[in-house]
Design an enzyme around this catalytic site. Structure first.
Site, short mmCIF file in Angstrom:
data_model
loop_
_atom_site.label_atom_id
_atom_site.label_comp_id
_atom_site.label_asym_id
_atom_site.label_seq_id
_atom_site.Cartn_x
_atom_site.Cartn_y
_atom_site.Cartn_z
CG PHE A 161 -1.90 -1.15 1.35
CD1 PHE A 161 -3.40 -1.57 0.83
CD2 PHE A 161 -1.55 -2.60 2.33
CE1 PHE A 161 -3.82 -2.38 1.29
CE2 PHE A 161 -2.19 -3.14 3.03
CZ PHE A 161 -3.32 -3.48 1.96
CG ASP A 162 1.08 5.70 -1.16
OD1 ASP A 162 2.13 6.35 -0.76
OD2 ASP A 162 0.64 6.70 -2.41
N GLY A 163 1.02 5.43 1.08
CA GLY A 163 0.81 5.83 2.34
C GLY A 163 -0.68 7.09 2.19
CG PHE A 270 -4.53 -1.34 -3.82
CD1 PHE A 270 -5.27 -1.63 -4.31
CD2 PHE A 270 -3.56 -2.21 -2.51
CE1 PHE A 270 -6.25 -2.56 -4.38
CE2 PHE A 270 -4.97 -3.95 -2.70
CZ PHE A 270 -5.99 -4.04 -3.64
CG ASP A 272 -2.53 9.08 -4.09
OD1 ASP A 272 -2.88 9.91 -4.22
OD2 ASP A 272 -1.12 8.55 -4.09
#
Length: 301
Positions: A161-163, A270, A272
């Site tokens: 995951f991105d943060g 994932f 954004d």
């Protein structure tokens, strides 16, 4: 008593995310749904090839081994019902115990996420993903042409995951986009002890934390972020406040994420930002979470 999905991680997925329907989709784009339906009918007995999220789904369903329902995967698709037959037949061919599906023949299916109590939605359709995110459901637009997952970890589900704007809100990203890196670093240092607000994928990380306690299949998670010291501290402290652990954390300070993800070998990543997803998709399955101020940034050449 009616059936219930309470207590399970419910994942809704489109047919193009689960299976490789890109050649069929080209027929749809070039002609109409009648030509597409005719093609799917001709191919009804031919299993579709695995798609970009196939490995993710297969491993999630493995957590139901032993008879305890922990994960439910539902096909939620703009396909027509007849084409849905091929989806179910393909799932059966690969041994995927998928029993539920909603097929809407071109209409947006996102509104069925609520009655499904879905916590995650994966689709190749950008509009559907954005509507799901607006409704409060973690969602990502998959890259159908992305690299497929490594087969090196058959008994371990790996997710990265991105943060900011994914696990966390885009509060800090807004500071960065408005005022620059120095202001961002100062803001995050000043607020290091104040947890970041939750982003759309916090519930997914929480669900994975629960699955980590299940014997059999393992779960390995990674935080892969453009943050660097000193802004790393607030991210870590936020996870501590949530009482959620990640197995690996990569604070890359703006370095391209793709090669690091190649080494981690996730079943899905994932992020954004379209540029980060494009970098990742060269090496691993990836999807864009179209949430937050940075999600509309153009991909840099």
């Amino acid at each position: 008593m009616p059936a219930t999905l309470n207590g399970q991680l419910v994942v809704a997925i489109s047919s193009r995310a689960l299976f490789d329907f890109e050649a069929e989709n080209e027929v749809f784009e070039a002609h109409d749904d009648h030509a597409y339906m005719a093609l799917q009918q001709r191919l009804l007995d031919e299993p579709a090839a695995p798609g970009v999220a196939f490995s993710l789904v297969k491993k999630l369903l493995a957590f139901n081994a032993g008879g305890t329902p922990r994960v439910e995967v539902v096909v939620l698709s703009r396909n027509d019902p007849m084409s849905g037959l091929r989806v179910f037949r393909s799932a059966r061919h690969y041994g995927l115990p998928i029993e539920r599906g909603v097929f809407t023949r071109g209409a947006s299916p996102w509104r069925y996420l609520r009655p499904l109590s879905a916590q995650l939605f994966l689709s190749a359709n950008d509009d559907d993903v954005r509507q799901a995110l607006a409704a409060g459901v973690a969602a990502a637009r998959v890259m159908p042409q992305a690299a497929r997952a490594s087969a090196a970890h058959p008994h371990e589900l790996r997710i990265a995951f991105d943060g900011d704007a994914v696990l966390f809100s885009d509060e800090a990203e807004q500071v960065f986009q408005r005022d620059g890196l120095a202001a961002f670093q100062a803001h995050e240092t000043q607020h290091a002890h104040r947890p970041l607000p939750a982003g759309p994928f916090k519930p997914v990380l929480q669900a994975l934390h629960v699955l980590q306690q299940v014997p059999g299949m393992a779960v390995r998670t990674a935080l892969v972020t453009a943050r660097s010291a000193p802004a790393h501290e607030r991210a870590i402290r936020t996870l501590m406040d949530w009482d959620i652990e990640v197995d690996e954390a990569m604070f890359l300070g703006g370095l391209a994420k793709g090669e690091f993800l190649r080494e981690f070998e996730p079943d899905f990543f994932f992020d954004d930002q379209a540029g980060h997803v494009a970098s990742a998709a060269q090496h691993v399955p990836a999807g864009q979470v179209a949430a937050g101020i940075a999600s509309a940034l153009p991909v840099k050449a």
